[in-house]
Write a protein that holds these residues in place. Structure first.
Motif, PDB file in Angstrom:
ATOM      1  N   LEU A  34       0.880  -1.381  -0.074  1.00 58.48           N
ATOM      2  CA  LEU A  34      -0.081   0.129  -0.034  1.00 58.48           C
ATOM      3  C   LEU A  34       0.850   1.185   0.014  1.00 58.48           C
ATOM      4  CD1 LEU A  34      -2.749   1.556   0.261  1.00 58.48           C
ATOM      5  CD2 LEU A  34      -2.613   1.214   2.651  1.00 58.48           C
ATOM      6  N   ILE A  35       1.840   1.252   0.880  1.00 62.55           N
ATOM      7  CA  ILE A  35       2.731   2.612   0.682  1.00 62.55           C
ATOM      8  C   ILE A  35       3.537   2.603  -0.628  1.00 62.55           C
ATOM      9  CG2 ILE A  35       4.775   3.426   1.934  1.00 62.55           C
ATOM     10  CD1 ILE A  35       2.525   3.248   3.777  1.00 62.55           C
ATOM     11  N   HIS A  36       3.936   1.509  -1.044  1.00 62.15           N
ATOM     12  CA  HIS A  36       4.452   1.530  -2.468  1.00 62.15           C
ATOM     13  C   HIS A  36       3.498   2.048  -3.319  1.00 62.15           C
ATOM     14  CE1 HIS A  36       8.574  -0.354  -2.441  1.00 62.15           C
ATOM     15  NE2 HIS A  36       8.198  -0.609  -1.267  1.00 62.15           N
ATOM     16  N   GLY A  37       2.255   1.534  -3.434  1.00 60.00           N
ATOM     17  CA  GLY A  37       1.274   2.194  -4.180  1.00 60.00           C
ATOM     18  C   GLY A  37       0.776   3.633  -4.207  1.00 60.00           C
ATOM     19  N   ILE A  38       0.693   3.961  -2.946  1.00 59.16           N
ATOM     20  CA  ILE A  38       0.634   5.489  -2.739  1.00 59.16           C
ATOM     21  C   ILE A  38       1.719   6.338  -3.112  1.00 59.16           C
ATOM     22  CG2 ILE A  38       0.360   7.318  -0.962  1.00 59.16           C
ATOM     23  CD1 ILE A  38      -1.239   5.102   0.876  1.00 59.16           C
ATOM     24  N   PHE A  39       2.962   5.885  -2.949  1.00 58.92           N
ATOM     25  CA  PHE A  39       4.068   6.617  -3.662  1.00 58.92           C
ATOM     26  C   PHE A  39       4.007   6.594  -4.995  1.00 58.92           C
ATOM     27  CE2 PHE A  39       5.852   6.704   0.685  1.00 58.92           C
ATOM     28  CZ  PHE A  39       6.766   7.506   0.587  1.00 58.92           C
ATOM     29  N   GLY A  40       3.536   5.449  -5.773  1.00 59.80           N
ATOM     30  CA  GLY A  40       3.406   5.631  -7.154  1.00 59.80           C
ATOM     31  C   GLY A  40       2.294   6.396  -7.586  1.00 59.80           C
ATOM     32  N   ILE A  41       1.157   6.480  -6.742  1.00 60.99           N
ATOM     33  CA  ILE A  41       0.127   7.191  -7.339  1.00 60.99           C
ATOM     34  C   ILE A  41       0.569   8.697  -7.385  1.00 60.99           C
ATOM     35  CG2 ILE A  41      -2.042   7.985  -6.746  1.00 60.99           C
ATOM     36  CD1 ILE A  41      -2.640   5.105  -5.974  1.00 60.99           C
ATOM     37  N   LYS A  42       0.989   9.185  -5.965  1.00 66.44           N
ATOM     38  CA  LYS A  42       1.278  10.865  -5.644  1.00 66.44           C
ATOM     39  C   LYS A  42       2.696  11.040  -6.435  1.00 66.44           C
ATOM     40  CE  LYS A  42      -2.511  11.397  -3.540  1.00 66.44           C
ATOM     41  NZ  LYS A  42      -3.347  12.415  -4.128  1.00 66.44           N
ATOM     42  N   GLN A  43       3.559  10.187  -6.811  1.00 62.98           N
ATOM     43  CA  GLN A  43       4.889  10.492  -7.483  1.00 62.98           C
ATOM     44  C   GLN A  43       5.777  11.233  -6.326  1.00 62.98           C
ATOM     45  OE1 GLN A  43       5.864   9.702 -10.908  1.00 62.98           O
ATOM     46  NE2 GLN A  43       3.859   8.563 -10.492  1.00 62.98           N
ATOM     47  N   ASN A  69       8.838  11.571  -3.629  1.00 58.32           N
ATOM     48  CA  ASN A  69      10.336  11.032  -3.843  1.00 58.32           C
ATOM     49  C   ASN A  69      10.843   9.636  -3.305  1.00 58.32           C
ATOM     50  OD1 ASN A  69      13.362  11.090  -3.477  1.00 58.32           O
ATOM     51  ND2 ASN A  69      13.188  13.432  -3.960  1.00 58.32           N
ATOM     52  N   SER A  70      11.475   9.033  -3.862  1.00 59.55           N
ATOM     53  CA  SER A  70      11.732   7.566  -3.301  1.00 59.55           C
ATOM     54  C   SER A  70      12.941   7.840  -2.060  1.00 59.55           C
ATOM     55  CB  SER A  70      12.543   6.880  -4.436  1.00 59.55           C
ATOM     56  OG  SER A  70      13.804   7.441  -4.865  1.00 59.55           O
ATOM     57  N   PHE A  71      13.464   8.900  -2.006  1.00 54.39           N
ATOM     58  CA  PHE A  71      13.992   8.905  -0.646  1.00 54.39           C
ATOM     59  C   PHE A  71      13.207   8.799   0.679  1.00 54.39           C
ATOM     60  CE2 PHE A  71      14.933  11.848   3.067  1.00 54.39           C
ATOM     61  CZ  PHE A  71      16.137  11.481   3.459  1.00 54.39           C
ATOM     62  N   TRP A  72      11.989   9.086   0.581  1.00 58.59           N
ATOM     63  CA  TRP A  72      11.179   9.108   1.862  1.00 58.59           C
ATOM     64  C   TRP A  72      10.772   7.383   1.805  1.00 58.59           C
ATOM     65  CZ3 TRP A  72      11.377  12.777   4.793  1.00 58.59           C
ATOM     66  CH2 TRP A  72      11.836  13.957   4.309  1.00 58.59           C
ATOM     67  N   LEU A  73      10.780   6.683   0.869  1.00 59.60           N
ATOM     68  CA  LEU A  73      10.462   5.530   0.708  1.00 59.60           C
ATOM     69  C   LEU A  73      11.589   4.537   1.492  1.00 59.60           C
ATOM     70  CD1 LEU A  73       8.216   3.279   0.095  1.00 59.60           C
ATOM     71  CD2 LEU A  73       9.242   3.056  -2.238  1.00 59.60           C
TER      72      LEU A  73
END
Length: 289
Positions: free
Chosen positions: A225-234, A236-240
């Protein structure tokens, strides 16, 4: 994937090294996913030779069970049943393992529990009687067996992710990312874990090993879910990356948080709520002077 011989050689070689058995499982799963059941069984039978050696010779069935689990879960994915079905089937099978396989010898288990009770100060801190300590030893033993099985399940899921990533890299770029970002457990699955916890609290302590195992699918779904939200909202991968660092140093608390948001997502579908609205359909006459 250039030849069956290379796949078999790689799977057998990595299965002989326990710390690399994850790679062996991934190779078996990759062949199964790409080439089908017949080729996958051939690689599995060869890779099972080291697993049989560790089981029959050293009394450690974890490598063999992991290879069989990889084959079963690869068959689930190969039959287009999806990641959510794969996680639930994996958790069910791992629950059976947790209830039937004793990972630690009685002597080693006794030493670990005594270390927690005596040197950890639990017995003195809570002024436990002898009968209470014996009951706590029993509960710790069951819980520890479930935790070990849960870790084995996580490693198996990682091997499946590695196999799917390899498959996407070679044959379908971006496919694994789309699958993982869309991973969401069905709503009914969120009732199983609380139900088992209630049953255990009511006195059925023999089900204690199942609890850590049932946490795993929700933990993976929370990460997805976190990965999906990061993908939807674009974002920065730093926060991931920072999330994974935090998970490493605050594992118990972050795990509970991920499980809770996965349970909520199974009911509310956060991706659907956060996704941008589709563009409006073109009106008649658009582009005409």
């Amino acid at each position: 994937m250039k030849s069956r011989g290379r796949a078999i050689g790689s799977a057998v070689a990595t299965a002989f090294v326990p710390v690399l058995s994850l790679v062996s499982c991934a190779i078996v799963a990759l062949v199964w996913l790409r080439m089908g059941r017949n080729e996958g069984i051939k690689v599995l039978l060869a890779a099972a030779i080291p697993g049989l050696y560790y089981w029959l010779g050293l009394g450690s069935p974890d490598v063999l069970l992991a290879l069989i689990g990889a084959a079963v879960l690869a068959e689930v994915l190969h039959s287009q049943q999806g990641w959510s079905r794969m996680l639930l089937i994996g958790a069910f099978l791992a629950s059976l393992v947790a209830l039937s396989v004793q990972w630690l010898s009685p002597d080693m288990l006794r030493e670990v529990i005594n270390l927690l009770l005596d040197q950890g100060g639990l017995a003195q801190q809570y002024n436990l009687s002898a009968s209470d300590q014996e009951q706590l030893r029993l509960m710790f033993g069951l819980l520890l067996n479930g935790v070990i099985t849960g870790v084995q399940l996580i490693m198996l899921i990682v091997s499946m992710a590695l196999a799917r990533w390899w498959q996407g890299l070679l044959y379908n770029p971006g496919g694994f990312q789309q699958e993982f970002h869309a991973l969401r457990l069905p709503a009914w699955s969120g009732l199983v874990l609380p139900l088992v916890m209630v049953v255990v609290a009511s006195g059925q302590s023999w089900l204690m090993p199942v609890i850590p195992v049932l946490v795993v699918p929700h933990l993976i779904a929370g990460l997805a879910l976190i990965h999906g939200i990061f993908g939807i909202k674009q974002y920065n991968s730093f926060w991931l990356g920072l999330l994974y660092v935090t998970l490493l140093f605050a594992l118990p608390y972050m795990s509970v948080l991920l499980v809770l948001i996965a349970l909520a997502d199974s009911l509310m579908n956060f991706r659907h709520r956060l996704a941008p609205p589709p563009p409006p359909p073109p009106r008649d006459g658009d582009g005409e002077s």
